[in-house]
Design a protein around this motif. Structure first.
Motif, PDB file in Angstrom:
ATOM      1  N   GLN A 142       9.530  -2.591  -8.455  1.00  0.00           N
ATOM      2  CA  GLN A 142      10.883  -2.110  -8.747  1.00  0.00           C
ATOM      3  C   GLN A 142      11.347  -1.084  -7.728  1.00  0.00           C
ATOM      4  O   GLN A 142      12.529  -0.991  -7.429  1.00  0.00           O
ATOM      5  N   ALA A 143      10.405  -0.323  -7.171  1.00  0.00           N
ATOM      6  CA  ALA A 143      10.749   0.673  -6.154  1.00  0.00           C
ATOM      7  C   ALA A 143      11.063   0.027  -4.812  1.00  0.00           C
ATOM      8  O   ALA A 143      11.558   0.680  -3.910  1.00  0.00           O
ATOM      9  N   GLY A 144      10.748  -1.280  -4.669  1.00  0.00           N
ATOM     10  CA  GLY A 144      11.101  -1.990  -3.446  1.00  0.00           C
ATOM     11  C   GLY A 144       9.951  -2.363  -2.541  1.00  0.00           C
ATOM     12  O   GLY A 144      10.164  -2.745  -1.385  1.00  0.00           O
ATOM     13  N   ALA A 145       8.719  -2.270  -3.024  1.00  0.00           N
ATOM     14  CA  ALA A 145       7.569  -2.647  -2.192  1.00  0.00           C
ATOM     15  C   ALA A 145       7.658  -4.113  -1.790  1.00  0.00           C
ATOM     16  O   ALA A 145       8.015  -4.965  -2.597  1.00  0.00           O
ATOM     17  N   ASP A 146       7.328  -4.401  -0.546  1.00  0.00           N
ATOM     18  CA  ASP A 146       7.305  -5.783  -0.080  1.00  0.00           C
ATOM     19  C   ASP A 146       6.071  -6.513  -0.591  1.00  0.00           C
ATOM     20  O   ASP A 146       6.096  -7.727  -0.789  1.00  0.00           O
ATOM     21  N   ALA A 147       4.993  -5.777  -0.775  1.00  0.00           N
ATOM     22  CA  ALA A 147       3.747  -6.337  -1.301  1.00  0.00           C
ATOM     23  C   ALA A 147       3.025  -5.232  -2.061  1.00  0.00           C
ATOM     24  O   ALA A 147       3.208  -4.059  -1.782  1.00  0.00           O
ATOM     25  N   VAL A 148       2.204  -5.628  -3.022  1.00  0.00           N
ATOM     26  CA  VAL A 148       1.435  -4.679  -3.822  1.00  0.00           C
ATOM     27  C   VAL A 148       0.001  -5.172  -3.904  1.00  0.00           C
ATOM     28  O   VAL A 148      -0.246  -6.368  -4.076  1.00  0.00           O
ATOM     29  N   THR A 149      -0.954  -4.256  -3.791  1.00  0.00           N
ATOM     30  CA  THR A 149      -2.362  -4.584  -3.961  1.00  0.00           C
ATOM     31  C   THR A 149      -2.993  -3.552  -4.872  1.00  0.00           C
ATOM     32  O   THR A 149      -2.529  -2.419  -4.953  1.00  0.00           O
ATOM     33  N   ASP A 150      -4.073  -3.946  -5.537  1.00  0.00           N
ATOM     34  CA  ASP A 150      -4.829  -2.988  -6.332  1.00  0.00           C
ATOM     35  C   ASP A 150      -6.215  -2.796  -5.746  1.00  0.00           C
ATOM     36  O   ASP A 150      -7.102  -2.227  -6.367  1.00  0.00           O
ATOM     37  N   SER A 151      -6.402  -3.265  -4.510  1.00  0.00           N
ATOM     38  CA  SER A 151      -7.710  -3.189  -3.868  1.00  0.00           C
ATOM     39  C   SER A 151      -7.583  -2.717  -2.422  1.00  0.00           C
ATOM     40  O   SER A 151      -7.020  -3.418  -1.586  1.00  0.00           O
ATOM     41  N   MET A 152      -8.130  -1.552  -2.142  1.00  0.00           N
ATOM     42  CA  MET A 152      -8.132  -1.069  -0.758  1.00  0.00           C
ATOM     43  C   MET A 152      -9.060  -1.949   0.105  1.00  0.00           C
ATOM     44  O   MET A 152      -8.800  -2.142   1.279  1.00  0.00           O
ATOM     45  N   ALA A 153     -10.102  -2.508  -0.509  1.00  0.00           N
ATOM     46  CA  ALA A 153     -11.004  -3.396   0.220  1.00  0.00           C
ATOM     47  C   ALA A 153     -10.246  -4.642   0.702  1.00  0.00           C
ATOM     48  O   ALA A 153     -10.494  -5.130   1.790  1.00  0.00           O
ATOM     49  N   GLU A 154      -9.334  -5.133  -0.114  1.00  0.00           N
ATOM     50  CA  GLU A 154      -8.532  -6.290   0.276  1.00  0.00           C
ATOM     51  C   GLU A 154      -7.700  -5.974   1.522  1.00  0.00           C
ATOM     52  O   GLU A 154      -7.597  -6.785   2.435  1.00  0.00           O
TER      53      GLU A 154
END
Length: 58
Positions: free
Chosen positions: A42-54
């Motif tokens: 909603q804030a406008g992120a182009d992509a979201v991840t929940d893993s820094m390893a990824e």
């Protein structure tokens, strides 16, 4: 060239997304809590991840 914006604080999410957009870059947001991905999108992120390893593998 693309740059990542890594987020950890909710109060700056929208500001970081606007800053990335204004700089002509795309943003990758880090959802470090359950349910945070929706607010990052909603804030406008182009992509979201929940893993820094990824991110490191990319």
């Amino acid at each position: 060239m693309y740059f990542a914006t890594l987020l950890e604080r909710r109060d700056t999410e929208a500001q970081n997304m606007v800053a990335a957009s204004n700089a002509g870059t795309r943003s990758i947001a880090y959802a470090n809590e359950p349910g945070k991905a929706d607010s990052l999108i909603q804030a406008g992120a182009d992509a979201v991840t929940d893993s820094m390893a990824e991110l490191a593998r990319q």
